[in-house]
Design an enzyme around this catalytic site. Sequence first.
Site, PDB file in Angstrom:
ATOM      1  CE1 TYR A 188      -3.324  -2.692   0.000  1.00 42.95           C
ATOM      2  CE2 TYR A 188      -3.714  -2.350   2.320  1.00 42.95           C
ATOM      3  CZ  TYR A 188      -4.003  -3.007   1.149  1.00 42.95           C
ATOM      4  OH  TYR A 188      -4.974  -3.979   1.125  1.00 42.95           O
ATOM      5  CE  LYS A 245       1.107 -17.566  -3.016  1.00 34.41           C
ATOM      6  NZ  LYS A 245       0.279 -18.752  -2.886  1.00 34.41           N
ATOM      7  CG  ASP A 292      -2.200 -19.812  -0.972  1.00 33.08           C
ATOM      8  OD1 ASP A 292      -1.382 -19.687  -0.040  1.00 33.08           O
ATOM      9  OD2 ASP A 292      -1.921 -20.389  -2.035  1.00 33.08           O
ATOM     10  CG  ASP A 296      -7.036  -4.507   4.020  1.00 38.41           C
ATOM     11  OD1 ASP A 296      -8.028  -4.485   4.792  1.00 38.41           O
ATOM     12  OD2 ASP A 296      -6.911  -3.738   3.059  1.00 38.41           O
ATOM     13  CG  ASP A 341     -12.266  -6.889   6.307  1.00 40.29           C
ATOM     14  OD1 ASP A 341     -11.899  -6.310   7.358  1.00 40.29           O
ATOM     15  OD2 ASP A 341     -12.796  -6.297   5.350  1.00 40.29           O
TER      16      ASP A 341
END
Length: 354
Positions: free
Chosen positions: A143, A189, A221, A245, A249
Amino acid sequence: MPKNYNISVIKGDGIGVEIVDQAIKVLGAVGKKFDINFDYKEYLMGGCAIDATGNPLPQETIDGVLNSDACLFGAIGGPKWDNLDRELRPESGLLRFRKEMGVFANLRPATVYDELVDASSLKPEVIKGVDIMVVRELIGGIYFGEPKGKTETKGWNTMVYTVEEIERIAHVAFKLAMKRDKRVCSIDKANVLDVSQLWRDTTERIAKEYPEVELTHMYVDNCAMQLIANPRQFDVILTGNIFGDILSDEASMLSGSIGLLPSASTGLKTAVYEPIHGSAPDIAGLGIANPIATIASASMMLRYSLDEEDAADAIDAAIKKTMADGYRTGDLAAYDCKEQVNCTQMGDIIASNI
Ligand code: NAD
């Protein structure tokens, strides 16, 4: 003599105003009980700041929050400001705010209240007893990475982490784990991304300073799957910005309503406490928002910034009792509800349960 704390308050847009008012009400009740005085100063940010000053993050807000003991935050944004240039939108103000405050660690507990196990979309036997703390790096990663850009035919962003950035967020996760079940699962990852390999190597090295804590690694994942398949396996989840992020959620939905979950963003200069949800424009002004996430954020503020553990425990207990007594706002009215209440009433009941 009562203890005194200076609290900066950003109510923001949409339901921000009504939910923060309830948190202040509950802090008033807890202040009376524990002889604590809170001095509040309100600042503008987001859409309301754009309307008043043309700037989503006025300098006065940055200075005011930096000079306070902690910041209680509602939510910002809404359709009225969605068509502005990206740099002028409320959300740009929020990203800049986090960077200015140096709040690199975002703590998001995802706990399931026993009375609300049916509110989750997962089976009760899968989620009962879930108690996860997601520790998300907040001011680095993709970001904020450079270079970034967009042409007519191409868009690009860069995921960058330095060793220092990984080290400081890893310490936060390990220290929290020491106060909990002493397990950290670090998410990356590393099978594809070099930046993730650095993340993994660094967390391994920091783990040696916390021999009592068990460190495991999981690909992002797989973690997305495991959170649904067997969420009780997690204690502390340590993750970078974009993975966190998304995963936080997802973890939040284990509890059934986004209106229940608080967060803390702590770091170098100050700390900001806010619900994980947004400004909910679809229900703004109707007085039906669930204020519990914001009230629980005020509890985290007492615990993590002000060292008022007893007062924080009192708020958590009052929320639990209110849930157990069957009071529900509309978002949870379908689950074990004895009486449906509005936002203000929910604040009143929790305050009276302190
Ligand atoms: P949202 O979290 O505002 O709302 C999602 C859904 O959850 C809506 O149906 C809403 O009514 C419901 N909801 C949210 N909080 C609730 C509560 N306390 N009680 C009951 N129901 C609740 O997310 P969104 O709709 O994607 O975003 C709306 C605006 O909020 C956008 O402008 C977005 O950019 C902004 N936003 C701000 C923040 C923040 O300030 N930190 C975070 C996320 C989104």
